[in-house]
Scaffold this motif. Structure first.
Motif, PDB file in Angstrom:
ATOM      1  N   VAL A   1     -41.970 -54.142  40.520  1.00  0.00           N
ATOM      2  CA  VAL A   1     -40.713 -54.208  39.773  1.00  0.00           C
ATOM      3  C   VAL A   1     -40.038 -52.849  39.750  1.00  0.00           C
ATOM      4  O   VAL A   1     -38.827 -52.747  39.526  1.00  0.00           O
ATOM      5  CB  VAL A   1     -40.927 -54.738  38.337  1.00  0.00           C
TER       6      VAL A   1
ATOM      7  N   ARG B   1     -37.800 -58.569  41.162  1.00  0.00           N
ATOM      8  CA  ARG B   1     -37.907 -59.025  39.777  1.00  0.00           C
ATOM      9  C   ARG B   1     -37.616 -60.512  39.727  1.00  0.00           C
ATOM     10  O   ARG B   1     -36.617 -60.982  40.274  1.00  0.00           O
ATOM     11  CB  ARG B   1     -36.963 -58.235  38.877  1.00  0.00           C
TER      12      ARG B   1
ATOM     13  N   ALA C   1     -39.826 -56.110  33.189  1.00  0.00           N
ATOM     14  CA  ALA C   1     -39.297 -57.185  34.024  1.00  0.00           C
ATOM     15  C   ALA C   1     -40.420 -58.125  34.406  1.00  0.00           C
ATOM     16  O   ALA C   1     -41.582 -57.731  34.473  1.00  0.00           O
ATOM     17  CB  ALA C   1     -38.646 -56.608  35.281  1.00  0.00           C
TER      18      ALA C   1
END
Length: 494
Positions: free
Chosen positions: A227, A252, A209
């Motif tokens: 993340v 994210r 991500a």
């Protein structure tokens, strides 16, 4: 029709008068009773029994309804538990206090009421007021009482008003709290240790991500909002905490949608000497307990779909599921050229230069994922899209990994952990190569995590479950914004 600016101006003028009287924003009213408790205790008492018993009460809350009828009035008071009607008479309160109520109190104001319980001629349980006090003057008018906030975006931006007006919104967030408390009880009962790991990471990792970046001035170093907590939780397993879990926020740098918010809540848990198959069994138990606790049944309704958590969850292999959906043999999907051809035939856009596994996942996400309404574990994830998962002994091009899908959306991701430090280092290097070629979601090389693995991670399985999506399911909420108290919103100028 009165202009809203005129209403606010009138209320501000009333506040000026309250200040002049020294009666603005007093503190010290001692509430002893709550609306829900009064209904529970005295809801069945007949009128005569209440008069004979003489039940003294002190309630406080917001005026939701105000009906002034000369020298007597009714108001509906709402506290954090329920609503209760109050009856106000000039002869009980005194002319000065009653006139102050008539002149200076508005719907939305927060007041304290002292009185006794009674039942009206129409049979409604009511507080017969002997004293009232204005605790907080509301300067902004509440929405129309029957419809609340009809604009969904306004509900999210003015969540505090939505919560004042909407029983159903309050119920969603009470149930969200029940989901999380049930999860904690579940893992605590199985001797998992709840932990907290860092929110700011020197190296982003634990998921594919794009991270948010920030800067620590004193250390003069770039940091990343996490993340995922995965790599830190597995460090704890290395350290000897063999069962750990964390319920916390991940961040994210992604777009906004009905399923995505850049800040969201995850449950992650890890168990030494367990496999991904053990975690599928554990997940079945967990979800059944959560659903039965919150919904009172193992069966829920979600967006016109009936979902039964009382049955064993189906388990399917990704390759076989894709092959069935697009009408080809599983063997064809194991050849790089034929899988690209199959994707073109199925109208799924893929890059011919992708590795076979990435193309398979693209086919799965485009054609299969949305069909998985009943709870379904999907296994057989390709190794190239599973950089932290243990490779299958039987099929090393795949991993011992699953994802759980319900109502066409991913709810959980789990796998037997990769505990071979050399294999993990090789996979980090491949991720770093993808990053250098412009993949903003590829993982960084985490040398300290490799060092932790070199000390020895026992055979371990781990899993992450999206709390927000789980709450969406059990509360029948169509958007993730419905289950976040304060979701991220675009600026009003956009």
């Amino acid at each position: 029709m009165t202009d809203e600016n005129d209403i606010v101006a009138s209320r501000r003028q009333k506040l000026v008068e309250l200040r002049r009287r020294g009666a603005a924003y007093p503190n010290g009213f001692e509430r002893s009773d709550f609306a829900a408790q009064l209904h529970a205790h005295y809801g069945d008492f007949p009128k005569e029994a209440l008069e004979e018993k003489v039940v003294d009460v002190k309630v406080a809350g917001r005026i939701m309804l105000r009906r002034v009828m000369g020298k007597a009035s009714f108001i509906t008071l709402q506290d954090g538990t329920h609503q209760i009607q109050c009856y106000l008479r000039q002869q009980d309160l005194g002319e000065t206090t009653y006139k102050e109520f008539d002149d200076l109190y508005d719907r939305g104001d927060i007041i304290g009421v002292t009185g006794t319980m009674m039942r009206t001629k129409k049979g409604e349980l009511t507080v017969h007021a002997s004293e009232i006090v204005l605790l907080t003057k509301s300067l902004q008018p509440l929405p129309e009482k029957y419809h609340g906030i009809s604009d969904r975006e306004l509900k999210y931006r003015l969540r505090y008003v939505d919560l004042i007006m909407s029983d159903s919104s309050r119920a969603v967030f009470r149930n969200r709290s029940r989901v999380i408390s049930t999860i904690r009880r579940f893992f605590d009962a199985r001797e998992y240790l709840e932990v907290e790991t860092p929110m700011m990471h020197p190296i982003p990792g634990g998921a594919s991500a794009r991270p948010f970046t920030t800067h620590h001035n004193s250390l003069d170093m770039e940091l990343y909002l996490r993340v995922a907590p995965e790599l830190y939780l597995k460090r704890l397993v290395v350290g000897g905490f063999e069962r750990v879990y964390e319920i916390n926020r991940n961040f994210r740098n992604e777009g906004l949608s009905s399923r995505h918010n850049p800040e969201f809540t995850m449950l992650e848990f890890y168990q030494a000497y367990a496999t991904y198959e053990d975690l599928m069994d554990l997940t079945e138990e967990l979800l059944r307990e959560v659903v039965e606790t919150v919904a009172g049944s193992s069966v829920i309704e979600f967006q016109d779909e009936r979902i039964d958590f009382g049955r064993p969850i189906r388990r399917i292999d990704m390759t076989e599921a894709v092959a069935f959906e697009i009408g080809v043999s599983a063997e064809k999907l194991r050849d790089p050229k034929t899988i690209v051809k199959a994707a073109e035939t199925a109208s799924v856009e893929v890059d011919p230069d992708w590795e076979l596994g990435k193309t398979l996942v693209a086919l799965f996400e485009a054609r299969v994922e949305k069909t998985l309404i009943a709870p379904t574990f999907v296994t057989g994830y390709p190794a190239e899209v599973s950089p932290l998962s243990r490779k299958s002994d039987r099929r090393p091009e795949f991993t011992d990994r699953f994802e759980l899908f319900i109502a066409g959306r991913e709810i959980a991701n789990g796998f037997s952990e990769l505990n071979d430090p050399e294999d993990q280092a090789d996979r980090f290097l491949k991720q770093a190569e993808q990053q250098s070629m412009g993949d903003t979601e590829a993982m960084h090389f985490d040398a300290d995590y490799i060092k932790a693995l070199e000390y020895g991670l026992p055979p371990t399985a781990g899993e992450g479950i999206g709390i927000d999506r789980l709450v969406m399911l059990v509360t029948n909420s169509p958007s993730i914004r419905d289950v976040l108290l304060f979701p991220q919103m675009r600026s009003r100028e956009e």
